[in-house]
Design a protein around this motif. Sequence first.
Motif, mmCIF file in Angstrom:
data_model
loop_
_atom_site.group_PDB
_atom_site.id
_atom_site.type_symbol
_atom_site.label_atom_id
_atom_site.label_comp_id
_atom_site.label_asym_id
_atom_site.label_seq_id
_atom_site.Cartn_x
_atom_site.Cartn_y
_atom_site.Cartn_z
ATOM 1 N N LEU A 1 29.063 35.626 32.590
ATOM 2 C CA LEU A 1 29.955 34.478 32.464
ATOM 3 C C LEU A 1 29.835 33.814 31.097
ATOM 4 N N ASP A 2 28.680 33.945 30.446
ATOM 5 C CA ASP A 2 28.521 33.357 29.116
ATOM 6 C C ASP A 2 28.882 34.324 27.990
ATOM 7 N N GLY A 3 29.577 35.422 28.303
ATOM 8 C CA GLY A 3 30.196 36.270 27.289
ATOM 9 C C GLY A 3 29.387 37.422 26.751
ATOM 10 N N PHE A 4 28.307 37.822 27.419
ATOM 11 C CA PHE A 4 27.483 38.925 26.931
ATOM 12 C C PHE A 4 27.750 40.206 27.732
ATOM 13 N N ILE A 5 27.866 41.328 27.019
ATOM 14 C CA ILE A 5 28.057 42.623 27.680
ATOM 15 C C ILE A 5 26.745 43.383 27.808
ATOM 16 N N ALA A 6 25.734 42.939 27.075
ATOM 17 C CA ALA A 6 24.388 43.498 27.161
ATOM 18 C C ALA A 6 23.412 42.375 26.837
ATOM 19 N N GLY A 7 22.220 42.501 27.360
ATOM 20 C CA GLY A 7 21.194 41.515 27.078
ATOM 21 C C GLY A 7 20.564 41.765 25.716
ATOM 22 N N PRO A 8 19.514 41.041 25.384
ATOM 23 C CA PRO A 8 18.828 41.235 24.105
ATOM 24 C C PRO A 8 18.404 42.696 23.914
ATOM 25 N N GLY A 9 18.598 43.205 22.710
ATOM 26 C CA GLY A 9 18.230 44.588 22.407
ATOM 27 C C GLY A 9 19.111 45.621 23.077
ATOM 28 N N GLY A 10 20.262 45.212 23.602
ATOM 29 C CA GLY A 10 21.159 46.148 24.275
ATOM 30 C C GLY A 10 20.795 46.414 25.720
ATOM 31 N N ASP A 11 19.909 45.605 26.307
ATOM 32 C CA ASP A 11 19.454 45.806 27.688
ATOM 33 C C ASP A 11 20.612 45.740 28.671
ATOM 34 N N MET A 12 20.742 46.780 29.473
ATOM 35 C CA MET A 12 21.805 46.843 30.485
ATOM 36 C C MET A 12 21.262 46.759 31.911
ATOM 37 N N SER A 13 19.968 46.551 32.065
ATOM 38 C CA SER A 13 19.381 46.562 33.409
ATOM 39 C C SER A 13 19.954 45.470 34.303
ATOM 40 N N LEU B 1 22.865 44.795 34.867
ATOM 41 C CA LEU B 1 24.097 45.260 35.494
ATOM 42 C C LEU B 1 23.864 45.976 36.828
ATOM 43 N N THR B 2 22.675 46.530 37.039
ATOM 44 C CA THR B 2 22.442 47.336 38.245
ATOM 45 C C THR B 2 22.655 46.548 39.531
ATOM 46 N N ARG B 3 22.390 45.254 39.520
ATOM 47 C CA ARG B 3 22.557 44.469 40.759
ATOM 48 C C ARG B 3 24.024 44.303 41.144
ATOM 49 N N PHE B 4 24.947 44.599 40.213
ATOM 50 C CA PHE B 4 26.375 44.441 40.503
ATOM 51 C C PHE B 4 27.080 45.774 40.742
ATOM 52 N N MET B 5 26.390 46.867 40.500
ATOM 53 C CA MET B 5 27.006 48.190 40.672
ATOM 54 C C MET B 5 27.020 48.560 42.153
ATOM 55 N N GLY B 6 28.096 49.212 42.584
ATOM 56 C CA GLY B 6 28.208 49.637 43.980
ATOM 57 C C GLY B 6 28.364 48.471 44.925
ATOM 58 N N SER B 7 29.001 47.406 44.444
ATOM 59 C CA SER B 7 29.118 46.179 45.250
ATOM 60 C C SER B 7 30.389 46.149 46.096
ATOM 61 N N GLY B 8 31.005 47.301 46.306
ATOM 62 C CA GLY B 8 32.241 47.325 47.082
ATOM 63 C C GLY B 8 33.457 46.937 46.266
ATOM 64 N N ASP B 9 33.355 47.066 44.954
ATOM 65 C CA ASP B 9 34.440 46.711 44.041
ATOM 66 C C ASP B 9 35.415 47.889 43.974
ATOM 67 N N ALA B 10 36.431 47.869 44.817
ATOM 68 C CA ALA B 10 37.374 48.988 44.936
ATOM 69 C C ALA B 10 38.152 49.231 43.646
ATOM 70 N N TYR C 1 35.202 42.664 33.610
ATOM 71 C CA TYR C 1 34.687 42.315 34.925
ATOM 72 C C TYR C 1 33.679 41.194 34.693
ATOM 73 N N VAL C 2 34.054 39.974 34.996
ATOM 74 C CA VAL C 2 33.149 38.844 34.789
ATOM 75 C C VAL C 2 32.200 38.773 35.981
ATOM 76 N N GLU C 3 30.917 38.973 35.686
ATOM 77 C CA GLU C 3 29.886 38.992 36.721
ATOM 78 C C GLU C 3 29.252 37.606 36.849
ATOM 79 N N PRO C 4 28.813 37.221 38.053
ATOM 80 C CA PRO C 4 28.256 35.893 38.277
ATOM 81 C C PRO C 4 26.800 35.784 37.802
ATOM 82 N N ILE C 5 26.632 35.790 36.484
ATOM 83 C CA ILE C 5 25.301 35.684 35.893
ATOM 84 C C ILE C 5 25.450 35.092 34.496
ATOM 85 N N LEU C 6 24.447 34.340 34.082
ATOM 86 C CA LEU C 6 24.360 33.837 32.711
ATOM 87 C C LEU C 6 23.180 34.547 32.065
#
Length: 190
Positions: A19-31, A33-42, A145-150
């Motif tokens: 929600l605060d506009g980041f596509i990756a965390g510090p250093g390019g961390d994508m971990s 994102l795993t909590r939002f994958m496979g969430s029934g998003d058709a 896809y705006v995910e509910p996380i800052l």
Amino acid sequence: MSDTDAGLGKVVVNRAMSLDGFIAGPGGDMSWLTRFMGSGDAAAAALPERIGALLVGRRTWGGDDPNRGDEEKEGAFGGSWHGPQFVVTHDPPAESAPDVEFVDDLGRAIAAARQAAEEKYVAVLGAEVARGCLEAGELDEVLVYVEPILLGDGIRLFEHPGGREVDLERLGVEVEPLATHLWFRVPQNE
């Protein structure tokens, strides 16, 4: 007539974003994102079949895959997409993997990806490549896809200090169980 009018793939930036506009965390961390994958998003699950090629930045191509080590889910779109990839780099390796072409010129990479995608989308992965496509007038659409996380810090979707405003035309908004999808068209300068 533009490339997209001639039946060549539209170039789309497709990103999950905090929600605060980041596509990756510090250093390019994508971990994160795993909590939002496979969430029934058709809608997100249906997108890979509409993609004909990937246009990828070198750091993204060799970077953090949240599914690294999981043979079924590792790779683009949680391992559900396979096809031609065009990796933009100033230092192409001597050899590449099947379906991967390293290109040292963004314009040539975009043209090759559009050709390979035919009438499907060219999905752009990588913040610098996305910014380059936008600056070159080669970006057709943006799907976020705006995910509910800052995340608080990291790599922004589009960062261009001193850059110009770009008006977007909203194509759609969808609310899924965990994400809100925002889809825009990038009007091209006439």
